[in-house]
Design an enzyme around this catalytic site. Structure first.
Site, PDB file in Angstrom:
ATOM      1  N   ARG A 225       0.825  -1.101   0.291  1.00 41.52           N
ATOM      2  CA  ARG A 225       0.083   0.093   0.034  1.00 41.52           C
ATOM      3  C   ARG A 225       0.961   1.161  -0.018  1.00 41.52           C
ATOM      4  O   ARG A 225       1.764   1.108   0.636  1.00 41.52           O
ATOM      5  CB  ARG A 225      -0.937   0.004   1.262  1.00 41.52           C
ATOM      6  CG  ARG A 225      -1.980  -0.955   1.117  1.00 41.52           C
ATOM      7  CD  ARG A 225      -3.165  -0.581   0.244  1.00 41.52           C
ATOM      8  NE  ARG A 225      -4.023  -1.489   0.187  1.00 41.52           N
ATOM      9  CZ  ARG A 225      -4.225  -2.919  -0.809  1.00 41.52           C
ATOM     10  NH1 ARG A 225      -3.277  -2.965  -1.546  1.00 41.52           N
ATOM     11  NH2 ARG A 225      -5.420  -3.487  -0.531  1.00 41.52           N
ATOM     12  N   HIS A 273      -0.742  -0.005  -9.644  1.00 39.32           N
ATOM     13  CA  HIS A 273      -1.625  -0.925  -8.750  1.00 39.32           C
ATOM     14  C   HIS A 273      -1.900  -2.366  -9.574  1.00 39.32           C
ATOM     15  O   HIS A 273      -3.367  -2.678  -9.500  1.00 39.32           O
ATOM     16  CB  HIS A 273      -2.790  -0.600  -8.018  1.00 39.32           C
ATOM     17  CG  HIS A 273      -3.233  -1.070  -6.802  1.00 39.32           C
ATOM     18  ND1 HIS A 273      -3.688  -0.510  -5.721  1.00 39.32           N
ATOM     19  CD2 HIS A 273      -3.283  -2.463  -6.674  1.00 39.32           C
ATOM     20  CE1 HIS A 273      -3.856  -1.127  -4.751  1.00 39.32           C
ATOM     21  NE2 HIS A 273      -3.700  -2.164  -5.311  1.00 39.32           N
TER      22      HIS A 273
END
Ligand code: NDP
Ligand code: OXD
Length: 310
Positions: A225, A273
């Protein structure tokens, strides 16, 4: 009839509709936002980044299932109802994480960043070779995904060390755990791979002090993250030359804003991502199993410990 609400602005609902209506003909599949009403009877929510407050408006909600391995995108909702929260465990993602992690480790180990820049300059210049056995890769988070990456790196002959919350043992991996072990762990990690969950204890973990604890010339690979890393501190560590490079799949703000300097930094590789994506054909069996068990009143696989945050 009992219903499931699919909530994601990023995933195609149709493969999920086919899989779940096939497995549960008595469970209506409804897609947010168009099929939200009536809210009565919505017993399950299968979600990726649901809007804050939405789940609290479902009066019959019995469980929330994450479309990802991480659940920070759900737990950040202050109004999240107190129902079981279920996440994906591997579900086709470990293989993708292994590919990304091995690719990144080899990229930096074999100095592809440096040779790429030399090619641009037309410079034929060799650096001394380093055996994988003399290269240490550190993996933050040794769970389902971090553990798979660490094992693949051991198989390639690297020195591998890992950091977890609780003490663990894994064959061929030097283990560290808890905050007290972190400085020693970081001090030997020439290539640092992050696969931690985002929790209050891991948010902002990789700040100026932690990055400074890495050996000079270390490289960072962040597949977990963006909020694990203080981006301003990372940029400063790259600009000072303390860090040689960073391969980043996740960011403090996603999509990465056009003005963010990480886009154009010569020592940074940006991916959007995608280190491990949820592929319905690979993940559906686990969601079906979880729903079947929940509907029978049995504990489902992937039950999240809300206290620990992952
Ligand atoms: P797991 O829950 O299986 O593993 C988490 C690991 O992190 C465990 O080893 C755990 O320790 C460790 N950990 C948790 N908190 C701490 C802490 N405070 N200090 C030290 N170690 C800690 O997670 P997964 O492997 O399934 O997934 C990891 C993360 O990867 C996800 O949460 C998600 O954020 C990210 N992800 C990113 C994707 C992408 O495409 N970029 C795709 C999928 C996931 P312990 O073993 O002691 O419990
Ligand atoms: C996940 C992700 O958590 O894709 O699964 O980030």
């Amino acid at each position: 009839m009992e219903s499931l609400l699919f909530v994601s602005a990023e995933d195609d609902p149709e493969p999920w509709r086919a899989a779940l209506t096939g497995a549960f003909p008595d469970l209506a599949f409804r897609v947010w936002p168009d099929e939200l009403e009536p809210r009565q009877g919505l017993a399950f929510a299968l979600v990726w980044k649901p809007p804050a407050g939405l789940l609290a408006t479902l009066p019959d909600l019995r469980a929330v299932l994450s479309l990802g391995a991480g659940v920070d995108h759900i737990l950040e909702d202050p109004a999240l109802p107190d129902v079981p929260l279920i996440r994906l465990e591997d579900a086709g993602m470990a293989e993708q994480m292994v590919e990304y992690g091995v690719y990144a480790a080899l990229h930096y180990h074999r100095r592809m960043d440096i040779y790429g820049r030399r090619q641009e300059a037309g410079a034929w210049r060799k650096d001394p070779g380093v055996s994988a056995a003399d290269r240490t890769v550190g993996v933050l988070g040794l769970g389902v995904l971090g553990g798979a990456v660490a094992r693949a790196l051991v198989d390639l002959g690297f020195q591998v060390r890992g950091w977890s919350r609780r003490p663990r043992s894994m064959a061929g991996i030097e283990m560290f755990s808890g905050p007290d072990d972190l400085p020693a762990f970081l001090g030997g990690a020439e290539i640092l791979i992050n696969l931690l969950p985002l929790t209050p204890s891991t948010t902002g973990l990789l700040d100026a002090a932690r990055l400074a604890a890495l050996p000079p010339g270390a490289c960072l690979v962040n597949m977990a993250r963006g909020a694990h890393v203080v981006e301003a501190d990372l940029l400063a560590a790259l600009d000072s030359g303390h860090l040689r490079g960073a391969m980043l799949d996740v960011f403090e703000t996603e999509p990465l804003p056009p003005e963010n300097p990480l886009w154009r930094h010569e020592a940074v590789i940006v991916t959007p991502h995608v280190a491990a994506q949820t592929i319905a054909s690979a993940a559906k069996a686990q969601v079906i199993e979880a729903l079947a068990r929940l509907r029978r009143g049995e504990p489902p696989p992937g039950l999240v410990d809300r206290e620990a945050g992952y």
